[in-house]
Structure formats: C-alpha cells, structure tokens
Write an enzyme that holds these catalytic residues in place. Structure first.
Site, PDB file in Angstrom:
ATOM      1  N   GLU A 247       0.841  -1.187   0.000  1.00  0.00           N
ATOM      2  CA  GLU A 247       0.000   0.000   0.000  1.00  0.00           C
ATOM      3  C   GLU A 247       0.876   1.237   0.000  1.00  0.00           C
ATOM      4  O   GLU A 247       2.097   1.159   0.140  1.00  0.00           O
ATOM      5  CB  GLU A 247      -0.951   0.005   1.204  1.00  0.00           C
ATOM      6  CG  GLU A 247      -2.058  -1.039   1.096  1.00  0.00           C
ATOM      7  CD  GLU A 247      -3.061  -0.982   2.221  1.00  0.00           C
ATOM      8  OE1 GLU A 247      -4.125  -1.605   2.077  1.00  0.00           O
ATOM      9  OE2 GLU A 247      -2.791  -0.322   3.237  1.00  0.00           O
TER      10      GLU A 247
ATOM     11  N   HIS B 189      -9.127  10.228   3.793  1.00  0.00           N
ATOM     12  CA  HIS B 189      -8.821   9.205   2.787  1.00  0.00           C
ATOM     13  C   HIS B 189      -9.120   9.792   1.412  1.00  0.00           C
ATOM     14  O   HIS B 189     -10.207  10.316   1.182  1.00  0.00           O
ATOM     15  CB  HIS B 189      -9.668   7.950   3.021  1.00  0.00           C
ATOM     16  CG  HIS B 189      -9.104   6.742   2.340  1.00  0.00           C
ATOM     17  ND1 HIS B 189      -9.100   6.608   0.972  1.00  0.00           N
ATOM     18  CD2 HIS B 189      -8.513   5.624   2.830  1.00  0.00           C
ATOM     19  CE1 HIS B 189      -8.533   5.458   0.649  1.00  0.00           C
ATOM     20  NE2 HIS B 189      -8.170   4.855   1.754  1.00  0.00           N
TER      21      HIS B 189
ATOM     22  N   ARG C 230      -1.082   9.722   2.015  1.00  0.00           N
ATOM     23  CA  ARG C 230      -2.496  10.033   1.858  1.00  0.00           C
ATOM     24  C   ARG C 230      -2.807  11.527   1.860  1.00  0.00           C
ATOM     25  O   ARG C 230      -3.700  11.983   1.142  1.00  0.00           O
ATOM     26  CB  ARG C 230      -3.310   9.346   2.965  1.00  0.00           C
ATOM     27  CG  ARG C 230      -3.502   7.860   2.736  1.00  0.00           C
ATOM     28  CD  ARG C 230      -4.273   7.234   3.877  1.00  0.00           C
ATOM     29  NE  ARG C 230      -4.596   5.836   3.580  1.00  0.00           N
ATOM     30  CZ  ARG C 230      -5.154   5.012   4.444  1.00  0.00           C
ATOM     31  NH1 ARG C 230      -5.452   5.446   5.670  1.00  0.00           N
ATOM     32  NH2 ARG C 230      -5.427   3.769   4.113  1.00  0.00           N
TER      33      ARG C 230
ATOM     34  N   HIS D 200     -11.316  10.081   7.561  1.00  0.00           N
ATOM     35  CA  HIS D 200     -11.082   8.638   7.624  1.00  0.00           C
ATOM     36  C   HIS D 200     -10.477   8.182   8.945  1.00  0.00           C
ATOM     37  O   HIS D 200     -10.876   7.159   9.493  1.00  0.00           O
ATOM     38  CB  HIS D 200     -10.165   8.238   6.477  1.00  0.00           C
ATOM     39  CG  HIS D 200      -9.893   6.765   6.383  1.00  0.00           C
ATOM     40  ND1 HIS D 200     -10.903   5.834   6.191  1.00  0.00           N
ATOM     41  CD2 HIS D 200      -8.739   6.062   6.459  1.00  0.00           C
ATOM     42  CE1 HIS D 200     -10.371   4.619   6.139  1.00  0.00           C
ATOM     43  NE2 HIS D 200      -9.071   4.728   6.314  1.00  0.00           N
TER      44      HIS D 200
ATOM     45  N   ARG E 200      -0.966   8.929   9.444  1.00  0.00           N
ATOM     46  CA  ARG E 200      -0.836   7.488   9.652  1.00  0.00           C
ATOM     47  C   ARG E 200      -0.448   6.750   8.377  1.00  0.00           C
ATOM     48  O   ARG E 200      -1.001   6.982   7.313  1.00  0.00           O
ATOM     49  CB  ARG E 200      -2.162   6.927  10.178  1.00  0.00           C
ATOM     50  CG  ARG E 200      -2.188   5.404  10.290  1.00  0.00           C
ATOM     51  CD  ARG E 200      -3.510   4.914  10.837  1.00  0.00           C
ATOM     52  NE  ARG E 200      -4.644   5.166   9.968  1.00  0.00           N
ATOM     53  CZ  ARG E 200      -4.997   4.378   8.948  1.00  0.00           C
ATOM     54  NH1 ARG E 200      -4.294   3.304   8.661  1.00  0.00           N
ATOM     55  NH2 ARG E 200      -6.061   4.671   8.226  1.00  0.00           N
TER      56      ARG E 200
END
Length: 513
Positions: A116, A232, A278, A337, A372
């Site tokens: 990811e 997100h 992100r 998110h 994160r």
C-alpha cells in the site's frame, strides 16, 4: 430520563471494535465487561477496514524497515521508540489473530501480503483482498461470545467518565430504555473509536463521533495531536453516508487517479503519484474537484474483469451506486477517515488519569505522527490492546468508592445542530485550513455547545473544539494538517502537540477576541 441502578465490574472496556474485543480476549479468564452502543456484531469501524494489518512477514522485510516507513509517513513527529516497538510486535499479534481463526491470505502456508501507499515492501496481511476488517471482527466477535469471562453490555451509549479524587472509577451511560446507568470499575479501558462523523463526508460509521475523546478531556485527561485528521483520498463519491471506501490496495495494484478528461494529475504533484502519502493524494483530489475537473479512480487496465473476485467489497459498493468499476472509472472524493490524535497514552496504553487506559483510534500513542501509514491502524489497535491487557494483569484490582447519582439526562440531540456541526467541520477544519475558517469554526462550535443540553452533542462539540484549537495553534503545514496561510513545515514545530480541555477553550477564546 432518570438514573437507573448501578453495577460494577473489576475491568470495564468501553467499545466493541478491534481494540476493545482484542483486549477483552487477552484479559481472559479475568472477568471483563464490554460496553457498546449497539451490538458487537455491527457498527465498529474495524468491520469496514479493507486493506489489512501491516506487519513485516516476508524474508525481504524487517520491523526496522516498517518503522522507517512509519516515521517517514508521520512527517517528523512520530515517537521513534514506540513505532519500532509496535513494528517488532506485529508478527506476534498476527499469530494471535491466526490462533483465534482469522483466515489471512496465504499460499503454501506463507503469507501473501500486498503493498500500500508509502510502504517500501509488500507487508499488508489481508483476507480475500479487501475483507480483512470484517473477517477479523467476525472471528473476534465469535471468540468473545464464546468466552465466559466476558460480559457484554450492549445498547449503552457512553456519556461521561466518573471520577473520584482524580481517578477514573467508571462510566455513566444511557441505555436503550432512556435511563442512565453508572458502571463502576477501578480499571476502565477506552476503545470508543474515532471522530469521522464530526465531518459531513466520512468513511466512518455513525458511532465514530469523538465521544470517548471528549469524555476523557472533560475528566481532565491530556489530549495529543488533535489537529491531525487523515482524509482518505479515495472515498467512493456516490452520495452515501457514510461514504464507502475504495481501498488503497487498488492503487497498490496499479490503479490510477484521473480527472474528467482522463488526465492523470497526481503524477504532476508527487514523484510517487497515486502511491504518495495520503495527505498529498487527498489534497490533489480535493484540488481537482474544487477546480471542476472531478476525480476518478481508474482500475480498468490493472484489475478489470477480476474486480468482483479480487475486490468484492469495493465492487459491491460501486455497483450499488450505479458504477461498474470493470468498465468505468470510480468517482472519488476525500473523506474524513482516521484521527491520528486522541487521548495521550504512554507505551503501555496508560492515559494521564489514574484508572484509565485507551486503545485504538481514540488513543494517541505517538506511532502515527502527523499522518498514519496505511494499515498501521489495525496493527496499533491489537498491539496496544495486548499491552493494556498485560499492564492491567499486573494491577491489584480493588473496589472503588461510588459517587453520588447525577440528575436526569436529555433525549437524542437536535439533528439540525448535528448537521450544522458536521458542515462547519467539513468547510473550515477539513483538508485545507486557514485562520479565518478555523476562527469561524471555533465560534460556531462554542455556540452549538452552549445551545444544547444534550450530552452526546456537547461531547461532539468538545471534540470538534479540540481539533479546531489544535489546528489554530499549529501555525504550519505538516502531514494531514494543511494551513494555506502557513503552507510550509517549520523545524521549530517538529514535535507533538498536547493540550487539556481548558487550554483548548483558551485558544479558541483568544482567537475570537
């Protein structure tokens, strides 16, 4: 509503998501009560997690590399020792989940992890592509229901922590019958989840309203990094609340982000393009939408006809919204998110208040920093839930004094004020912020808090104020916190932020002068 009878438990866990249930199982056979607003079979954000659990499980990987990626994503304020400790415990927690029966994807007995964004290795341990959260939670729910030492208190909405001489001694909650009940315990674990539903567009379930964070702050707990809210970048934009999520694994497998004309704009924003952190992708998507170009996730070339089998959850969400991802790009938008901030804890999950621990999204442990790293959320939940269980296991659980009963509570909060609060947060405390918007938000939040007698809405407003005040105080841009009036990061501010409820109010009041 009146105050009903009270009850006590040696250990009280507030929240039925991954952190709460894992902690309860780890405490077995010690007697534990788990209090949740609904059934543990549904509702928790953990059910919705698509990616998986980040862990260095391949021979080519290591906990040290995992921690290094975590530090990079966290934009300079990750607690290095805590992040490395979490990465080193990851494999053991994966094995714990396996022992409970979680069917992680494996081939010939070995894990088959995916990659990811911002991970340097394939280390996302998944279940059937994008169903990890549901598979893990269904497994743990079954284990909890089969464990005699765990008492389930379902249908109770937490309202406030009970304290005596500076120590948390339990919780006041409202049952489905409208009556308040006091639950006394010398050992309380907050695992109430995040704050996503403070925003108009979110991937979080309705219960993620920041209630636990507000309760802890009202009781005097220290709050950390409240300004850092992760948006997100690829929520599926089909008008559903909460917005369904297009997992980051799609981009890991090669899906691209384009505008309405098919232009791949992220390649111009960051060298990593769609696999950038992100916050960068979210701002790129936000800017494209704001400019009228829209934003779409195109997986036709990389996933195509295999979409229904490789990513069944995303496929089902798209089809329900009238979009066939096999043949068409998926409309996307940034959505609230994950909250990197929360109740400040140490490496054992202890808060600044005696008798209170916190785990999962309601906590701020220092491992996420300003942004994160993907799939570190489920990992943090199980690592710290296990640490808390171990720490509590070493405590001498004693009886606690009972406070006097409180007055009646009110009914459900006014929906108009809830809607206004969510709109204010989305407009002024969202992906891009500035002093004018944040000050406007602070004024509205304080008014909403003052206008309502309802405990839940007052708690929502307090958490919104904590986020807003922390964003006002951080006069720079870092990670998920972007100030258009202070667009650069400042070396002098490369540290975590801490505040109490009183300090948050003082910051807001100063801004309004």
């Amino acid at each position: 509503m009146g105050l009903a009878v009270t009850q006590s438990s040696p250990i009280l866990i507030v929240g039925g998501g991954l952190a709460g249930l894992f902690c309860a199982l780890k405490l077995a056979p010690r007697r534990v009560a788990v209090l949740t607003p609904g059934s543990i079979d549904e509702g928790a954000a953990s059910f919705w997690a698509q990616g998986g659990v980040a862990a260095a499980v391949l021979d080519t990987d290591s906990p040290e590399r995992h921690a290094e990626d975590t530090l990079k994503a966290g934009a300079g304020i990750v607690d290095t020792e805590v992040a490395l400790g979490m990465a080193r415990e990851a494999r053991a927690r994966i094995e714990d989940l396996l022992s409970y029966g979680v069917p992680f994807d494996r081939a010939d007995g070995k894990f088959t992890p995916s990659r990811e964004a911002a991970h340097s290795e394939r280390r996302i341990v998944r279940v059937k592509g994008d169903t990890a959260g549901r598979a893990i939670m269904e497994t743990l729910v079954a284990a909890v229901r089969a464990t005699p030492s765990i008492e389930l208190l379902e249908g109770f909405s937490a309202q406030e922590l009970l304290t005596h001489d500076g120590r948390v001694i339990g919780l006041r909650a409202c049952g489905r019958d409208g009556l308040l009940r006091d639950f006394f315990s010398p050992t309380t674990v907050l695992a109430t989840g995040g704050i996503g539903h403070l925003y108009r567009v979110t991937t979080n379930p309705n219960e993620a309203r920041g209630i636990g964070l507000a309760m802890a702050a009202r009781a005097g707990a220290l709050v950390a990094d409240a300004e850092f809210v992760q948006f997100h970048p690829t929520a599926i934009d089909i008008g559903v609340d909460p917005a369904p999520l297009a997992t980051e694994s799609l981009r890991g497998e090669g899906a691209i982000i384009v505008d309405r004309s098919g232009h791949r704009f992220m390649a111009e924003i960051d060298p990593a393009a769609e696999l950038a952190p992100r916050d960068i992708v979210a701002r790129g998507v936000f800017a494209s939408i704001a400019a009228g170009g829209g934003a779409f996730l195109d997986a036709r070339a990389t996933v195509g006809a295999e979409f229904p089998t490789r990513f069944p959850t995303v496929y089902a969400s798209c089809m329900a919204g009238g979009v066939d991802p096999v043949t068409a790009p998926i409309p996307i938008a940034p959505a609230a998110h994950y909250h990197m901030g929360g109740v400040a804890t140490d490496a054992r999950g202890r808060t600044s208040l005696a008798g209170l621990w916190a785990a999962g999204e309601v906590a701020s442990t220092g491992v996420h920093g300003a942004n994160r790293l993907a799939s570190n959320s489920l990992l943090e939940a199980v690592v710290f839930a296990a640490r808390i269980a171990n720490d509590i296991g070493e405590q001498n659980v004693e009886a606690t004094p009972a406070p006097a009963p409180s007055s009646d509570a009110a009914d459900a909060p006014e929906q108009s004020l809830v809607d206004e609060l969510r709109d204010v947060m989305a407009r002024d405390v969202g992906v891009i912020r500035d002093a004018i918007g944040l000050t406007r938000a602070a004024r509205a939040i304080l008014r909403i808090e003052a206008e309502t007698p309802h405990a839940q809405l007052r708690n929502m407003a307090l958490t919104a104020l904590l986020v807003t005040s922390a964003a006002l105080a951080r006069r720079e841009s870092r990670g998920a916190h972007f100030r258009s009036d202070f667009p650069q990061a400042e070396d002098a501010l490369a540290h975590r932020s801490y505040m109490t409820m009183a300090q948050a109010r003082a910051i807001a009041e100063e801004a309004l002068k």
